[in-house]
Design a protein around this motif. Structure first.
Motif, short mmCIF file in Angstrom:
data_model
loop_
_atom_site.label_atom_id
_atom_site.label_comp_id
_atom_site.label_asym_id
_atom_site.label_seq_id
_atom_site.Cartn_x
_atom_site.Cartn_y
_atom_site.Cartn_z
N ARG B 213 0.85 -1.19 0.00
CA ARG B 213 0.00 0.00 0.00
C ARG B 213 0.88 1.23 0.00
O ARG B 213 1.81 1.34 0.80
N LEU B 214 0.58 2.16 -0.91
CA LEU B 214 1.36 3.40 -1.01
C LEU B 214 0.57 4.51 -0.34
O LEU B 214 -0.54 4.84 -0.79
N TYR B 215 1.11 5.07 0.72
CA TYR B 215 0.39 6.08 1.48
C TYR B 215 0.76 7.50 1.11
O TYR B 215 0.07 8.43 1.47
N ASP B 216 1.90 7.65 0.44
CA ASP B 216 2.35 9.02 0.16
C ASP B 216 3.02 9.09 -1.20
O ASP B 216 4.24 9.02 -1.32
N LEU B 217 2.17 9.23 -2.22
CA LEU B 217 2.70 9.25 -3.58
C LEU B 217 3.65 10.41 -3.80
O LEU B 217 4.67 10.27 -4.49
N ALA B 218 3.31 11.56 -3.22
CA ALA B 218 4.15 12.75 -3.43
C ALA B 218 5.55 12.49 -2.88
O ALA B 218 6.55 12.79 -3.54
N GLU B 219 5.60 11.92 -1.70
CA GLU B 219 6.91 11.64 -1.10
C GLU B 219 7.65 10.58 -1.92
O GLU B 219 8.86 10.68 -2.14
N LEU B 220 6.92 9.60 -2.39
CA LEU B 220 7.54 8.59 -3.25
C LEU B 220 8.15 9.24 -4.50
O LEU B 220 9.24 8.87 -4.92
N ALA B 221 7.39 10.19 -5.06
CA ALA B 221 7.89 10.89 -6.25
C ALA B 221 9.17 11.64 -5.94
O ALA B 221 10.10 11.67 -6.75
N VAL B 222 9.24 12.21 -4.76
CA VAL B 222 10.47 12.90 -4.34
C VAL B 222 11.61 11.88 -4.25
O VAL B 222 12.69 12.10 -4.80
N ARG B 223 11.34 10.77 -3.58
CA ARG B 223 12.36 9.73 -3.46
C ARG B 223 12.80 9.22 -4.83
O ARG B 223 13.93 8.79 -5.01
N ALA B 224 11.87 9.23 -5.76
CA ALA B 224 12.16 8.71 -7.10
C ALA B 224 12.97 9.72 -7.92
O ALA B 224 13.44 9.42 -9.01
N GLY B 225 13.11 10.93 -7.35
CA GLY B 225 13.85 11.95 -8.09
C GLY B 225 13.00 12.66 -9.13
O GLY B 225 13.51 13.36 -9.99
N HIS B 226 11.69 12.45 -9.08
CA HIS B 226 10.82 13.23 -9.96
C HIS B 226 10.65 14.60 -9.34
O HIS B 226 11.45 15.02 -8.54
N THR B 227 9.58 15.24 -9.72
CA THR B 227 9.29 16.58 -9.21
C THR B 227 10.38 17.56 -9.62
O THR B 227 11.55 17.34 -9.37
N PRO B 228 9.93 18.61 -10.28
CA PRO B 228 10.86 19.66 -10.71
C PRO B 228 11.52 20.28 -9.48
O PRO B 228 10.96 20.22 -8.40
N PRO B 229 12.70 20.85 -9.66
CA PRO B 229 13.42 21.47 -8.54
C PRO B 229 12.48 22.39 -7.78
O PRO B 229 11.84 23.25 -8.39
N PRO B 230 12.37 22.26 -6.48
CA PRO B 230 11.38 22.95 -5.64
C PRO B 230 11.02 24.34 -6.11
O PRO B 230 11.81 25.26 -6.00
N GLN B 231 9.84 24.49 -6.66
CA GLN B 231 9.27 25.75 -7.18
C GLN B 231 10.26 26.73 -7.79
O GLN B 231 10.40 27.85 -7.33
N SER B 232 10.93 26.29 -8.84
CA SER B 232 11.76 27.23 -9.57
C SER B 232 10.88 28.34 -10.15
O SER B 232 11.25 29.48 -10.19
N LYS B 233 9.68 27.92 -10.59
CA LYS B 233 8.69 28.92 -11.02
C LYS B 233 7.38 28.56 -10.35
O LYS B 233 6.93 27.43 -10.44
N SER B 234 6.78 29.56 -9.74
CA SER B 234 5.60 29.25 -8.92
C SER B 234 4.45 28.68 -9.75
O SER B 234 3.73 27.81 -9.31
N GLU B 235 4.34 29.14 -11.00
CA GLU B 235 3.18 28.68 -11.77
C GLU B 235 3.26 27.20 -12.11
O GLU B 235 2.28 26.55 -12.39
N ILE B 236 4.48 26.68 -12.07
CA ILE B 236 4.65 25.27 -12.40
C ILE B 236 4.05 24.36 -11.34
O ILE B 236 3.53 23.30 -11.64
N CYS B 237 4.09 24.84 -10.12
CA CYS B 237 3.66 24.01 -9.00
C CYS B 237 2.28 23.39 -9.17
O CYS B 237 2.08 22.21 -8.92
N ALA B 238 1.34 24.21 -9.59
CA ALA B 238 -0.03 23.73 -9.70
C ALA B 238 -0.10 22.48 -10.57
O ALA B 238 -0.71 21.48 -10.21
#
Lengths: 256, 256
Positions: B213-238
């Motif tokens: 069971r995966l409880y935290d997809l967002a955290e998994l994505a971070v561990r996987a090295g996905h997710t763009p560099p922390p809000q380089s541009k705010s509009e990207i976040c959404a």
DNA sequence: CGGGTCGTTGAAAAAGTTCAATATTAGTGG
DNA sequence: CCACTAATATTGAACTTTTTCAACGACCCG
């Protein structure tokens, strides 16, 4: 409009087609471009693209968070390359040498090709080869040791761009050590150390940054972890040396 | 002749075809088979095969010198799988669960499909998706750390066979830890340690050998090295959270 | 021919593998 | 339905490989 590029495209992709119409329509929707060494090939990120590489060589990279970029494939003249649209990930096609390319919107291309099944089938065959090659890359990266990955990489390059010089196969690698590392999941230092080791053992020789000569393919294959377990069955031995050959030919043929 | 399998095949692959003839001819050249869990699917190694997986799940493995086998891909019901003929390497398709399959000689299949471009295009589209998936696997394996590979693997599996249970996504993994390791280029021990670590941090939970069971997809994505560099541009976040989504849907659709 | 990029080498640190022991699971038969 | 067994998974500790950080050397382009 660069006729040379399209002539190459015609020979490589349209060979089986009988329809003059297909030829005309593809030449109309194709976008002819140049790209200079080191530059990203500018493609529409809005739709999947099919790119024919008429001349030069490229790398397809997936840029990741951080700075690390993963090299997914290297391409050479005559290849067709499938570049997914932007929202499927951050893929970029970068010229390793000056290039001439023809790019198509994949959907537009396929709409035309659907009228000409022979072309569609050619593209499918090439895509299957690309899949084959991508799988081989996965095998290469699955190998634990750096030595195995480098040896297999060199053999794969020999298949694609090697020149037989009698006592050796010579390569002019258009990519940097960094590219090789990014392709194999190794650091540039590890790549360099493996080259040094193979060089010290006279298995390869290098001259300049990009010329590599392979003096002992059999030994390289051993290092790469190929070769069936030492004569488990004697009859296998005869054929084993050529096991790579069929794939080598396929690999030299095509892309996508 | 198992009509159920062919009915699934028809819906998955022939949907766009108008020709009744194609349907008939494919049903004639298709070979209907079962395979029980753990067993190799017996295919003709003489020609490239296209295999439709009507039910069950499989792994495609490349057996190497030594004992090490590299897992190239996992497949699930509805997938089409391209299995190269023997002399292109030692590829085997192995059932992870009881399977129902239809296998075709690739050439025979394509000869029929060439008469029906819609089918040919469907196969091509699926092959492009398979290529996409194979490239994603290459990206996964390019990641240096075991943590990244495992996290990305879990996300990929969530895309394909995840069940949304509100507060978590649950998976029933048909493959063993060894298979996961062989797929990711890691040892079984490393896989196990990574699972333990993610479990200790409440990012996942396991029950039995195969339920995750995966409880935290967002955290998994971070561990996987996905997710763009922390809000380089705010509009990207959404939009960033959904970056995987399009691919997820594509991935869930198809195979080859 | 000079400067900057790219490649090579070394030593220390980190990560993964290996070997070995233990624990858990799933399947089997009583 | 439970106990038993074989297969699979987990954990620990020593070892190996690769990475990292840093310095140096070589190549190529202008």
């Amino acid at each position: 409009m660069p006729k040379v590029s399209f002539e190459k495209f015609r020979r490589a992709v349209l060979a089986r087609s009988v329809s003059k119409d297909t030829d005309t329509r593809l030449s109309e929707i194709g976008i002819f471009q140049h790209a200079v060494r080191g530059e990203e090939v500018s493609l529409s990120g809005r739709t999947d693209q099919l790119v024919f590489l008429a001349e030069g060589s490229t790398k397809l990279v997936a840029s990741d968070a951080d700075d690390a970029e993963q090299v997914l494939a290297f391409h050479f003249a005559g290849d067709m390359i499938y570049v997914p649209r932007r929202n499927r990930g951050d893929f970029r096609l970068v010229a390793l040498a000056d290039c001439r390319i023809i790019s198509f919107s994949a959907n537009e291309f396929l709409d035309v090709a659907e009228q000409d099944p022979a072309v569609l089938r050619t593209i499918l065959t090439r895509t299957l080869m690309a899949l084959q090659r991508s799988r081989n890359k996965a095998i290469r990266m699955g190998r634990r040791s750096a030595q195995e990955r480098i040896a297999d990489f060199l053999l794969a390059m020999a298949d694609r761009i090697g020149n037989d010089e009698g006592n050796c196969i010579s390569l002019r690698l258009p990519m940097s050590r960094r590219d090789i590392g990014n392709s194999l999941g190794l650091t540039i230092e590890t790549v360099s150390r493996q080259f040094t080791e193979l060089r010290d053992q006279q298995i390869i020789a290098t001259s300049g940054r990009s010329i590599v000569r392979l003096y002992d393919l059999a030994e390289l294959a051993v290092r790469a972890g190929h070769t069936p377990p030492p004569q488990s069955k004697s009859e296998i031995c005869a054929g084993s040396k050529n096991d790579r050959q069929p794939l080598a030919i396929a690999a030299a043929e095509s892309g996508v």
